[in-house]
Design an enzyme around this catalytic site. Sequence first.
Site, short mmCIF file in Angstrom:
data_model
loop_
_atom_site.label_atom_id
_atom_site.label_comp_id
_atom_site.label_asym_id
_atom_site.label_seq_id
_atom_site.Cartn_x
_atom_site.Cartn_y
_atom_site.Cartn_z
N LYS A 52 0.84 -1.20 0.00
CA LYS A 52 0.00 0.00 0.00
C LYS A 52 0.88 1.25 0.00
O LYS A 52 0.63 2.20 -0.74
CB LYS A 52 -0.95 -0.04 1.20
CG LYS A 52 -2.02 -1.12 1.05
CD LYS A 52 -2.79 -1.42 2.34
CE LYS A 52 -3.69 -2.64 2.15
NZ LYS A 52 -4.40 -3.05 3.37
N GLN A 96 -4.35 -1.78 9.63
CA GLN A 96 -4.24 -3.11 9.04
C GLN A 96 -4.79 -4.17 9.99
O GLN A 96 -4.39 -4.23 11.15
CB GLN A 96 -2.77 -3.40 8.69
CG GLN A 96 -2.56 -4.68 7.92
CD GLN A 96 -3.22 -4.66 6.52
OE1 GLN A 96 -3.11 -3.68 5.79
NE2 GLN A 96 -3.89 -5.73 6.16
N ASP A 119 -11.05 2.35 4.04
CA ASP A 119 -11.21 0.89 3.99
C ASP A 119 -12.69 0.52 3.89
O ASP A 119 -13.02 -0.64 3.61
CB ASP A 119 -10.61 0.26 5.26
CG ASP A 119 -9.30 -0.46 4.97
OD1 ASP A 119 -9.04 -0.76 3.79
OD2 ASP A 119 -8.56 -0.73 5.93
#
Length: 291
Positions: A52, A96, A119
């Site tokens: 990312k 994450q 997200d």
Amino acid sequence: MNILDGKLVSQAVKSSLRVLVEERIQNGKKVPHLAAILVGSNGASETYVASKVKSCAEIGFKSTLIRLPEEVSEQELLFHINALNEDFDVDGILVQLPLPRHISEQKVIESIYASKDVDGFHPESVGRMVQGLPAYFPATPYGILLLLEHYNIETKGKHAVVIGRSNIVGRPISILLSRNAYPGNCTVTVCHSHTKNLQEICLQADIIIAALGKAEFLKGDMVKQDAVVIDVGITRVEDPAKKSGFSLKGDVDFSSVSPRCSYITPVPGGVGPMTIAALMKNTYQACLAKD
Ligand code: NAD
């Protein structure tokens, strides 16, 4: 059989974002900024976060990576999230997953401002998505939509079977494929660990989304001729022949399924890179919303 090349399509998405960022710079506008928090040192999570951050650099986004030890308290993690929430320069925040067991993932997800929830896991984002309002779609389902769109795959009136009902993949992709838009307008069946007659159901599918996390689970005798098969699974399987000691397996047994398909995603190089491309698109949108 045609390959849905996620690597290629994600490069195309990232290239178009790079052009948009260059235009923003020329016009003196803010550069998109993604902040990632990584707790602990889980090998797979390290790899995902590194990709990312690398993608941000390729596109010209700013990125910040905050690494916290496995033992970090929930309170301290929430403190970092709040600082990012309040930092005007940060457009998107991702934490994450998975997190260590002593930290509530739900609490963490809900602590991120919905406006920075790139997200797409915040209940507000999910609620908006369900109601068909503008929202950040969760990155993996959004990546699948982008892939279907790129290859002009007809979805209207098709029977899509989703295997898995997690909040990050199965549930949201089932909602998105049933919405009144393209890609969408499918008749969707959601299967899960308590589903009976899975093979029978899969054999009726025009589109199968396999997202259960069991290596090579979907076999050729579960797939109708000319179906479109999207393999979301990523499982690390021991492989002494590899330098890393493992190889990545999807949820689809590629060798028996691919001869029956019209389209199929490979693993790696299918949904994985598309997930990152989708996250980058969400981050760009989050920045645009501030203009
Ligand atoms: P999860 O474990 O949260 O959910 C798995 C789902 O599969 C559950 O809803 C369960 O009911 C269902 N399931 C399990 N066994 C089943 C069976 N035998 N028959 C039918 N359904 C069954 O997993 P997840 O987070 O949704 O991830 C699924 C897979 O996708 C994992 O391999 C994960 O690593 C991968 N993944 C890949 C990406 C990507 O970018 N490519 C992103 C997220 C997840």
